[in-house]
Write a protein that holds these residues in place. Structure first.
Motif, PDB file in Angstrom:
ATOM      1  N   SER A   7      81.877   1.830  37.694  1.00 12.28           N
ATOM      2  CA  SER A   7      81.120   1.366  36.526  1.00 12.28           C
ATOM      3  C   SER A   7      80.882  -0.124  36.570  1.00 12.28           C
ATOM      4  N   ALA A   8      81.798  -0.845  37.300  1.00 13.18           N
ATOM      5  CA  ALA A   8      81.626  -2.288  37.375  1.00 13.18           C
ATOM      6  C   ALA A   8      80.644  -2.701  38.456  1.00 13.18           C
ATOM      7  N   ALA A   9      80.250  -1.750  39.329  1.00 12.52           N
ATOM      8  CA  ALA A   9      79.334  -2.079  40.417  1.00 12.52           C
ATOM      9  C   ALA A   9      77.986  -2.493  39.850  1.00 12.52           C
ATOM     10  N   PRO A  10      77.400  -3.530  40.414  1.00 11.42           N
ATOM     11  CA  PRO A  10      76.109  -3.984  39.903  1.00 11.42           C
ATOM     12  C   PRO A  10      75.005  -2.976  40.188  1.00 11.42           C
ATOM     13  N   ALA A  11      74.047  -2.915  39.275  1.00 14.86           N
ATOM     14  CA  ALA A  11      72.904  -2.021  39.455  1.00 14.86           C
ATOM     15  C   ALA A  11      71.971  -2.598  40.514  1.00 14.86           C
ATOM     16  N   LEU A  12      71.357  -1.713  41.285  1.00 10.44           N
ATOM     17  CA  LEU A  12      70.472  -2.127  42.359  1.00 10.44           C
ATOM     18  C   LEU A  12      69.018  -1.866  41.984  1.00 10.44           C
ATOM     19  N   ASP A  13      68.152  -2.748  42.463  1.00  9.47           N
ATOM     20  CA  ASP A  13      66.730  -2.485  42.289  1.00  9.47           C
ATOM     21  C   ASP A  13      66.261  -1.523  43.369  1.00  9.47           C
ATOM     22  N   ALA A  14      64.978  -1.176  43.341  1.00  6.63           N
ATOM     23  CA  ALA A  14      64.444  -0.170  44.260  1.00  6.63           C
ATOM     24  C   ALA A  14      64.574  -0.622  45.705  1.00  6.63           C
ATOM     25  N   SER A  16      66.762  -2.747  47.029  1.00  5.61           N
ATOM     26  CA  SER A  16      68.164  -2.744  47.454  1.00  5.61           C
ATOM     27  C   SER A  16      68.655  -1.321  47.670  1.00  5.61           C
ATOM     28  N   ARG A  17      68.202  -0.382  46.820  1.00  6.34           N
ATOM     29  CA  ARG A  17      68.611   1.011  46.996  1.00  6.34           C
ATOM     30  C   ARG A  17      68.089   1.559  48.325  1.00  6.34           C
ATOM     31  N   PHE A  18      66.864   1.207  48.680  1.00 11.47           N
ATOM     32  CA  PHE A  18      66.298   1.647  49.947  1.00 11.47           C
ATOM     33  C   PHE A  18      67.097   1.075  51.127  1.00 11.47           C
ATOM     34  N   GLN A  19      67.437  -0.223  51.047  1.00 14.42           N
ATOM     35  CA  GLN A  19      68.228  -0.856  52.118  1.00 14.42           C
ATOM     36  C   GLN A  19      69.588  -0.185  52.235  1.00 14.42           C
ATOM     37  N   ARG A  69      80.165   0.249  46.855  1.00 10.17           N
ATOM     38  CA  ARG A  69      80.329  -0.673  45.722  1.00 10.17           C
ATOM     39  C   ARG A  69      79.018  -1.394  45.390  1.00 10.17           C
ATOM     40  N   ASN A  70      77.924  -0.860  45.905  1.00  3.62           N
ATOM     41  CA  ASN A  70      76.578  -1.437  45.639  1.00  3.62           C
ATOM     42  C   ASN A  70      76.463  -2.880  46.116  1.00  3.62           C
ATOM     43  N   ARG A  71      77.007  -3.104  47.325  1.00  3.79           N
ATOM     44  CA  ARG A  71      76.912  -4.436  47.932  1.00  3.79           C
ATOM     45  C   ARG A  71      76.244  -4.279  49.307  1.00  3.79           C
ATOM     46  N   ALA A  74      76.319  -7.404  51.871  1.00  2.74           N
ATOM     47  CA  ALA A  74      77.631  -7.627  52.509  1.00  2.74           C
ATOM     48  C   ALA A  74      77.924  -6.531  53.525  1.00  2.74           C
ATOM     49  N   ALA A  75      77.570  -5.291  53.155  1.00  2.26           N
ATOM     50  CA  ALA A  75      77.794  -4.182  54.081  1.00  2.26           C
ATOM     51  C   ALA A  75      76.966  -4.355  55.346  1.00  2.26           C
ATOM     52  N   THR A  76      75.742  -4.779  55.216  1.00  2.00           N
ATOM     53  CA  THR A  76      74.860  -4.989  56.370  1.00  2.00           C
ATOM     54  C   THR A  76      75.422  -6.078  57.270  1.00  2.00           C
ATOM     55  N   SER A  77      75.822  -7.194  56.665  1.00  2.00           N
ATOM     56  CA  SER A  77      76.361  -8.309  57.465  1.00  2.00           C
ATOM     57  C   SER A  77      77.607  -7.886  58.221  1.00  2.00           C
ATOM     58  N   LEU A  78      78.538  -7.169  57.538  1.00  2.00           N
ATOM     59  CA  LEU A  78      79.771  -6.743  58.192  1.00  2.00           C
ATOM     60  C   LEU A  78      79.477  -5.750  59.319  1.00  2.00           C
ATOM     61  N   MET A  79      78.590  -4.793  59.073  1.00  2.00           N
ATOM     62  CA  MET A  79      78.248  -3.790  60.093  1.00  2.00           C
ATOM     63  C   MET A  79      77.692  -4.453  61.343  1.00  2.00           C
ATOM     64  N   LEU A  80      76.726  -5.364  61.175  1.00  2.00           N
ATOM     65  CA  LEU A  80      76.108  -6.000  62.338  1.00  2.00           C
ATOM     66  C   LEU A  80      77.096  -6.904  63.065  1.00  2.00           C
TER      67      LEU A  80
END
Length: 640
Positions: A7-14, A16-19, A69-71, A74-80
């Protein structure tokens, strides 16, 4: 992960959701590829490689946790970063620049370019270049020399795993790019269509589809340029549908719109391809003609256009006939620019309407002078009301049997400070068209009532004052209030005021008019029909409106003793009036013979130059006193 963290996770726009969705797919592909490699190297008991893969898998699982966690960034940076470190580690430990792990580095850069920020892409590229440069230097200097292993099945499995993961991920992102480009092209197409529609609406009428005034100006410029080059005539026709408001009011606006559409189609289909038909606005159209040999050819076009528009229209199941009035301005005789010719064609169109409608008229200089004169008259009349330049003259009315003065007709006069006395026939029609007759008429009523009461105070007795009323005063002014105010302010008894109306007003047979006249008659006012005999043949209104007097038009009276037909008309009017118990008043009596014949025919009252023209109030009072004194002396001189 707890409910609170979700519930504390920030909401994503369209975006960000696609990414996040794409990063999740790549992570799962990478984990699947790692799982395959781990199984392969575990069978080969290559435990160092298995350990590196497991550490990389752990980093990718952390990326998945960040993604949930709707980040996504950060997930992209860590993965790469994990993939880059893992691949560079394999390159360093195994075969160096010839290691299959090098194949993964371009794919990682593609992911960084598509999914990450510019800073991440640049950072990964620099890390890769520095790491590979350091490895090359180490091999060249002999500090660290990578051994080249012979090609085995395991090499193919590693390459296949890398290519499969990278290729499928790139295929997914390429599909995204294709769809984005397709959407962009579709949006561009919609924008082009919208721009085209806006451009069309900016130059065309939305109802009829005809060019509007903006495009008409451009087309006209092209037409006169061709006319100048070919030494031919050009013309601007201003066309107005007659009585269009009646169609709108009686059949509705939908029928009016359909009439405009049908009219525009007729005009467009008939004119030449080199001509232009435009909608000026409302029920007005412009026709631009070029390449015309002379004015006669233009007149022929105008005739055909009027005939074309008189054919019946189908409106709501009804056959409706509409006429048109056309004004024509010529290039270069009447002007060389669009605005000048438009103004003059508009003037000519109104002249066509004044001539009876369903006609066309060319502009001429006299017409322009007339319009300018009308404008000056309108301005002058407004000033005249404020400066008290208007005055009333009074023409005495006589009882023909006794010869006594029984009343007076109030006639408006305008003495302009520069132009002198302006005839009523010149300024009253302009006042009616402009609506100024409402204010002028109110002043006439007030002044006539005031003067009538002043004469009574001077001992002139109870004279009947006749005041002419314009139809405009009834249709657009509050005539009942004006009459009541004039009577109240002056104190004149209502029975001493007679209101003169035209037949054109009464012929309308309006229920509102009938109720208005009934209310005014109840106050004691009387009514006369002015210029009787020149109007309509339907005389039923005489009974419906119950007028008291008929004023026989002077055109019949002046030729009474010369034209038998005029005498017959006057006799018929007098006999009809008497049968209806109406009083007759003859206008324009100018000689004794006419007076004698009117007495023989039984006419009741009269006025004219035989006795006196219209006089100022003081002269009228003196004239009445002189007449009465003369009548008294004549009576005293008779033998007993």
């Amino acid at each position: 992960m707890s409910i609170e963290s979700v519930s504390a996770a920030p909401a994503l726009d369209a975006s960000s959701r696609f990414q996040a969705r794409r990063v999740g797919q790549i992570l799962r592909l990478a984990l699947a590829g790692i799982a395959l490699s781990v199984a392969h190297h575990a069978i080969a008991q290559n435990w160092r490689t298995v350990g590196i893969f497991l550490l990389g898998a752990l980093g990718l699982l952390l990326s998945l946790a960040l993604l949930r966690r709707n980040r996504p960034q950060a997930a992209t940076s860590l993965m790469l970063a994990v993939l880059t470190v893992m691949m560079l580690t394999f390159v360093w430990l195994n075969q160096g620049l010839r290691d299959p792990a090098v194949l993964a580095l371009p794919g990682i850069l593609v992911f960084a370019a598509m999914l990450g920020a510019r800073r991440l892409f640049v950072s990964l590229l620099l890390i890769m270049l520095l790491a590979l440069a350091g490895l090359t230097l180490a091999n060249v200097q002999g500090w660290h020399v990578n051994q080249i292993k012979p090609v085995r099945l395991s090499s193919l499995i590693d390459i296949a795993a890398i290519l499969s993961v990278i290729g499928f991920a790139v295929w997914l992102m390429a599909g995204d790019l294709r769809r984005a480009l397709s959407r962009l092209e579709s949006e561009n197409q919609q924008v082009r269509l919208s721009q085209g529609r806006i451009e069309y609406l900016a130059h065309h009428d939305a109802l009829t589809g005809l060019p509007n005034r903006v495009l008409a100006r451009e087309r006209f410029a092209q037409t006169i340029a061709l006319a100048e080059r070919a030494q031919t005539e050009a013309a601007l026709l201003f066309l107005d549908l007659d009585n269009f408001k009646t169609i709108n009011d009686s059949l509705g606006h939908a029928a009016g719109d359909e009439l405009l559409r049908q009219s525009s189609r007729r005009l467009s289909q008939w004119v030449r391809s080199s001509d232009t038909v435009c909608r000026q606005g409302g029920d007005e159209f412009l026709v631009i003609l070029g390449g015309m040999p002379d004015g006669d050819a233009i007149a022929d076009v105008a005739v055909k256009l009027t005939q074309l528009l008189t054919d019946p229209y189908k409106l709501g199941g009804l056959d409706v006939t509409v006429t048109s009035s056309i004004g024509i301005a010529l290039f270069p005789e009447d002007g060389t620019d669009f605005d000048t010719l438009l103004k003059k064609a508009d003037m000519a169109m109104y002249r066509a309407k004044e001539s009876g409608r369903n006609a066309f008229r060319f502009f001429d200089t006299e017409m322009n002078s007339s319009v300018v004169e009308h404008l000056h008259l309108i301005s002058g009349m407004r000033q005249a009301l404020a400066s008290q330049e208007f005055t009333l003259h009074y023409q005495p009315q006589f009882d023909l049997a006794s010869g006594a003065v029984v009343g007076a007709e109030a006639l408006l006069r305008w003495r302009h400070p520069e132009l002198g006395l302006i005839p009523p026939g010149k300024f009253i029609p302009v006042a009616e068209k402009s609506g100024l007759i409402i204010d002028i008429g109110a002043w006439v009523l007030q002044e006539a009532c005031r003067q009538g009461m002043a004469w009574q105070a001077q001992g002139l007795g109870e004279l009947l004052l006749s005041v002419n009323l314009s139809p405009v005063q009834f249709r657009r002014g509050d005539i009942e209030r004006v009459v009541l105010n004039a009577l109240d302010e002056s104190g004149l008894p209502a029975g001493h005021l007679d209101l003169e109306m035209t037949e054109s007003l009464l012929i309308d047979d309006s229920s509102q008019l009938s109720e208005l006249l009934t209310r005014l008659r109840a106050l004691g006012l009387s009514f006369s029909i002015d210029d009787f005999g020149t109007g309509y043949s339907n005389l039923g209104y005489l009974k419906r409106f119950e007028v008291e007097r008929l004023k026989i038009d002077q055109s019949f009276i002046r030729r009474l003793t010369e034209q038998p037909h005029d005498e017959a008309i006057v006799r018929a009017i007098i006999q009809m009036a008497h049968s209806l118990k109406l009083t007759t008043v003859a206008e324009g009596i100018e000689d004794a013979a006419t007076l004698a014949r009117l007495r023989e025919l039984g006419c009741d009252r009269g006025q004219g130059f035989y006795w006196s023209p219209a006089l100022p109030a003081e002269e009228f009072a003196a004239y009445v006193r002189a007449q009465r004194q003369s009548a008294g002396l004549a009576a005293g001189a008779q033998p007993a």
